[in-house]
Design an enzyme around this catalytic site. Structure first.
Site, PDB file in Angstrom:
ATOM      1  N   GLY A  19       0.815  -1.228   0.000  1.00  0.00           N
ATOM      2  CA  GLY A  19       0.000   0.000   0.000  1.00  0.00           C
ATOM      3  C   GLY A  19       0.841   1.267   0.000  1.00  0.00           C
ATOM      4  N   ILE A  22      -1.204   4.242  -1.323  1.00  0.00           N
ATOM      5  CA  ILE A  22      -2.142   4.810  -0.341  1.00  0.00           C
ATOM      6  C   ILE A  22      -1.376   5.612   0.710  1.00  0.00           C
ATOM      7  CG2 ILE A  22      -3.907   4.236   1.399  1.00  0.00           C
ATOM      8  CD1 ILE A  22      -4.790   3.670  -1.456  1.00  0.00           C
ATOM      9  N   ASP A 149      15.318  -4.635  -5.667  1.00  0.00           N
ATOM     10  CA  ASP A 149      15.086  -5.028  -7.063  1.00  0.00           C
ATOM     11  C   ASP A 149      16.102  -4.320  -7.961  1.00  0.00           C
ATOM     12  OD1 ASP A 149      12.805  -6.225  -6.138  1.00  0.00           O
ATOM     13  OD2 ASP A 149      11.405  -4.756  -7.000  1.00  0.00           O
ATOM     14  N   GLU A 151      15.650  -3.317 -10.959  1.00  0.00           N
ATOM     15  CA  GLU A 151      15.013  -2.255 -11.749  1.00  0.00           C
ATOM     16  C   GLU A 151      14.962  -0.904 -11.062  1.00  0.00           C
ATOM     17  OE1 GLU A 151      13.654  -5.242 -11.273  1.00  0.00           O
ATOM     18  OE2 GLU A 151      12.560  -5.945 -13.052  1.00  0.00           O
ATOM     19  N   LYS A 186       7.004  -9.318  14.267  1.00  0.00           N
ATOM     20  CA  LYS A 186       8.400  -9.627  13.952  1.00  0.00           C
ATOM     21  C   LYS A 186       9.050  -8.481  13.163  1.00  0.00           C
ATOM     22  CE  LYS A 186       9.608 -13.332  15.059  1.00  0.00           C
ATOM     23  NZ  LYS A 186      10.085 -13.667  16.457  1.00  0.00           N
ATOM     24  N   PRO A 189      12.350  -8.785   9.007  1.00  0.00           N
ATOM     25  CA  PRO A 189      12.282  -8.396   7.584  1.00  0.00           C
ATOM     26  C   PRO A 189      12.456  -6.882   7.403  1.00  0.00           C
ATOM     27  CG  PRO A 189      10.435  -9.836   8.170  1.00  0.00           C
ATOM     28  CD  PRO A 189      11.145  -9.513   9.443  1.00  0.00           C
ATOM     29  N   GLY A 353     -14.471  -3.562 -21.281  1.00  0.00           N
ATOM     30  CA  GLY A 353     -13.744  -4.795 -21.534  1.00  0.00           C
ATOM     31  C   GLY A 353     -13.329  -4.895 -22.991  1.00  0.00           C
ATOM     32  N   CYS A 380     -18.795   1.870 -21.256  1.00  0.00           N
ATOM     33  CA  CYS A 380     -17.958   1.597 -22.428  1.00  0.00           C
ATOM     34  C   CYS A 380     -18.423   0.327 -23.145  1.00  0.00           C
ATOM     35  CB  CYS A 380     -16.484   1.557 -22.049  1.00  0.00           C
ATOM     36  SG  CYS A 380     -15.421   1.903 -23.446  1.00  0.00           S
ATOM     37  N   GLN A 384     -21.896  -0.360 -25.352  1.00  0.00           N
ATOM     38  CA  GLN A 384     -21.951  -0.954 -26.697  1.00  0.00           C
ATOM     39  C   GLN A 384     -22.854  -2.192 -26.708  1.00  0.00           C
ATOM     40  OE1 GLN A 384     -17.785  -1.634 -27.579  1.00  0.00           O
ATOM     41  NE2 GLN A 384     -17.323   0.556 -27.764  1.00  0.00           N
ATOM     42  N   HIS A 506     -15.883   6.451 -19.380  1.00  0.00           N
ATOM     43  CA  HIS A 506     -15.589   5.773 -18.109  1.00  0.00           C
ATOM     44  C   HIS A 506     -15.781   6.772 -16.962  1.00  0.00           C
ATOM     45  CE1 HIS A 506     -14.023   1.941 -19.566  1.00  0.00           C
ATOM     46  NE2 HIS A 506     -13.557   2.619 -20.592  1.00  0.00           N
ATOM     47  N   GLU A 508     -16.420   6.328 -13.993  1.00  0.00           N
ATOM     48  CA  GLU A 508     -15.848   5.877 -12.705  1.00  0.00           C
ATOM     49  C   GLU A 508     -14.484   6.531 -12.447  1.00  0.00           C
ATOM     50  OE1 GLU A 508     -16.215   4.055 -15.434  1.00  0.00           O
ATOM     51  OE2 GLU A 508     -14.565   2.655 -15.767  1.00  0.00           O
TER      52      GLU A 508
END
Ligand code: GLN
Length: 534
Positions: A19, A22, A149, A151, A186, A189, A353, A380, A384, A506, A508
């Protein structure tokens, strides 16, 4: 006088999916509430130029911005939390930065030089960040991936270099697991992850701990000791609804601690409206069930903006929503019949989709909603398919179809857009971004929006074939919103039905917690009414 911008980097350790996005926007929200201006940046260390060519199952929803940028879904949270409208500059990928540097090399901008990751790529990353922050108080940079990583190394190196010349604050997010057997939090890590970050030359100013339950005092003490970070800068980010995190961080005075470190004023803030929204979200006085069709149902992340838009709308009504996912291939191969699949639902959403799998099942769902007065919202592809269903069942065009699904149909009610026919590459070539539409005065949808001029975001290659508009409208389905030149059908509604609304766009993507989208508010309202009457 230009502002001296400060930079906050948010890195992640131990594993992905903790997260970070967030956390980034929650910190941003708190600083914003103190009156500071924020520019967020998501760094995705993959080679794709953008998220547009990725599969939602692998990468989650592709979020689309006003300028047409196809970006990581975290940008959706950035916009929702910070109430901003972002651009493609707010999402940087390895692909984008390498392309930028290589294009410059070809032009001769580095003539005579050996072009290298350090300093050329790292400088380009710093320039990207600093130019984004012009005239802003803060740039918040979320470094995607996990520390360690391969990258992400150039990005972290760029961050380290920037911290030599500018005001930079590092927040490191780690996992603090609890082992069921011993019930103890713990820290190992997290310790390792802070050490890995140290190897790159970065010492975090603050460590945020993602955990199941609030961080215990002894865990905090231990982490402070091993990470060489003051106890008060070890922050608890325990499980909660995502919208609650700014409030959890506020209680721990996160903004004040950051601002004090950067010698900036803090004025105190309330977040009153946000608090009310979060408490309304928890309100479960009543409950409705909304069915959502699709084929990426394994993963909640595939339709994240729809889920969020529903959350925004339900908070307004202080109502809980049970989302029932319908795998429409099950309807097609008769594993389940339509009546059982849609039993006891109060509304139906058919989202966007691509491709043909599951579309016939979606069409069956739309028909059922139309015939049984079930509130329906088509987005969308959903828009259709609502046209296809109506053309088949009401207009009598039995083989009506979209050419995306049946290229050889005799009745291409949905067809590829003219300008799409010339396109031969897949990246960033759809009709993308915000486009205006004009709603016909007095229509149901115009009343929902409360205005005739709207702008919504798009991501599609196909559209309503205008040849069929008169046939469809003669039978009662009405295109209540069109592009300003009248050529593209953008919204439809079915008068006489309690709520049959669909759009090529869209919506949303534009819903905000404190400003829910009218089409989602309308749907939830209609669903509540339906439930009352049944
Ligand atoms: N596949 C359809 C098109 O390209 C719909 C796209 C979508 O739902 N985003 O037009």
């Amino acid at each position: 006088m230009t502002k001296k911008t400060k930079y906050i980097f948010i890195t992640g350790g131990v594993m992905s999916g903790l997260g970070k996005g967030i956390l980034t926007v929650s910190v941003g929200k708190l600083l914003q509430a103190q009156g500071y201006t924020i520019e967020p940046l998501k760094i995705d260390p993959y080679l794709n130029i953008d998220a547009g060519t990725m599969n939602p199952i692998e990468h989650g929803e592709v979020f689309v911005l006003d300028d047409g940028g196809e970006v990581d879904m975290d940008l959706g949270n950035y916009e929702r939390f910070l109430d901003l409208s972002l651009s493609r500059k707010n999402n940087l990928t390895t692909g984008k930065i390498y392309k930028h540097v290589i294009d410059k090399e070809r032009k001769g901008d580095y003539l005579g030089k050996t072009v290298q990751i350090i300093p050329h790529i790292t400088c380009a990353i710093q320039n990207w960040i600093t130019s984004l922050g012009k005239d802003k108080d803060f740039v918040l940079i979320e470094v995607g991936g996990t520390v360690g990583d391969i990258e992400s190394i150039p990005f972290l190196e760029a961050a380290r270099e920037l911290s030599v010349t500018d005001d930079v604050y590092f927040i490191h997010l780690v996992l603090v697991p609890t082992l069921d057997v011993v019930g103890e939090q713990k820290t190992k890590p997290a310790q390792h992850s802070v050490r890995t970050l140290g190897e790159i030359g970065i010492k975090p100013n603050m460590v945020v701990c993602r955990s199941k339950r609030p961080l215990e005092a002894r865990t905090r003490k231990k982490l402070a000791l091993f990470c060489a970070v003051k106890e008060e800068k070890i922050i608890s980010d325990h499980d909660s609804n995502i919208y609650e995190l700014p409030l959890i961080l506020k209680e721990q005075k996160v903004a004040e601690k950051i601002l004090a470190n950067l010698n900036m004023k803090h004025n105190g803030s309330e977040l009153k409206d946000w608090k009310a929204f979060v408490s309304n979200l928890k309100c479960t006085d009543r409950k409705i069930t909304i069915a959502m069709t699709g084929k990426y149902m394994q993963l909640h992340d595939s339709y994240v903006s729809i889920n969020e838009a529903l959350d925004h709308a339900r908070a307004k009504f202080r109502c809980d929503i049970d989302i029932k996912f319908i795998e429409t291939t099950d309807i097609e191969n008769k594993t389940i019949n339509i009546k059982d699949a849609l039993k006891d639902i109060d509304a139906l959403i058919v989202p966007g989709g691509f491709g043909s799998r599951g579309t016939e099942g979606k069409i069956e769902c739309i028909k059922y909603a139309r015939e049984n007065n079930i509130p329906f919202l088509g987005l969308c592809l959903g828009f259709q398919l609502a046209c296809v269903e109506f053309a088949r069942d009401v207009c009598g065009l039995k083989d009506a179809a979209s050419t995306e699904i049946s290229p050889d149909t005799n009745n291409p009610v949905i067809d590829i857009m003219e300008e799409q026919k010339k396109i031969d590459s897949m990246g960033a070539t759809m009709r993308l971004g915000a486009y205006p539409a004009v709603l016909k005065k007095g229509t149901f949808i115009e009343k929902l929006y409360g205005t005739e001029k709207v702008s919504e975001r798009h991501r599609h290659r196909y559209e309503v074939n205008n040849r069929y508009v008169p046939t469809i409208e003669n039978k009662g389905l009405f295109f209540s919103g069109k592009s300003p030149d009248g050529n593209l059908m953008e919204f439809l509604e079915l008068p006489e039905h309690p709520y049959f609304v669909a759009t090529q766009a869209h919506p949303e993507l534009k819903s905000k917690p404190l400003n829910p989208h009218p089409l989602f508010l309308g749907l939830v309202n209609a669903a509540i009414e339906k439930k009352k009457s049944s």
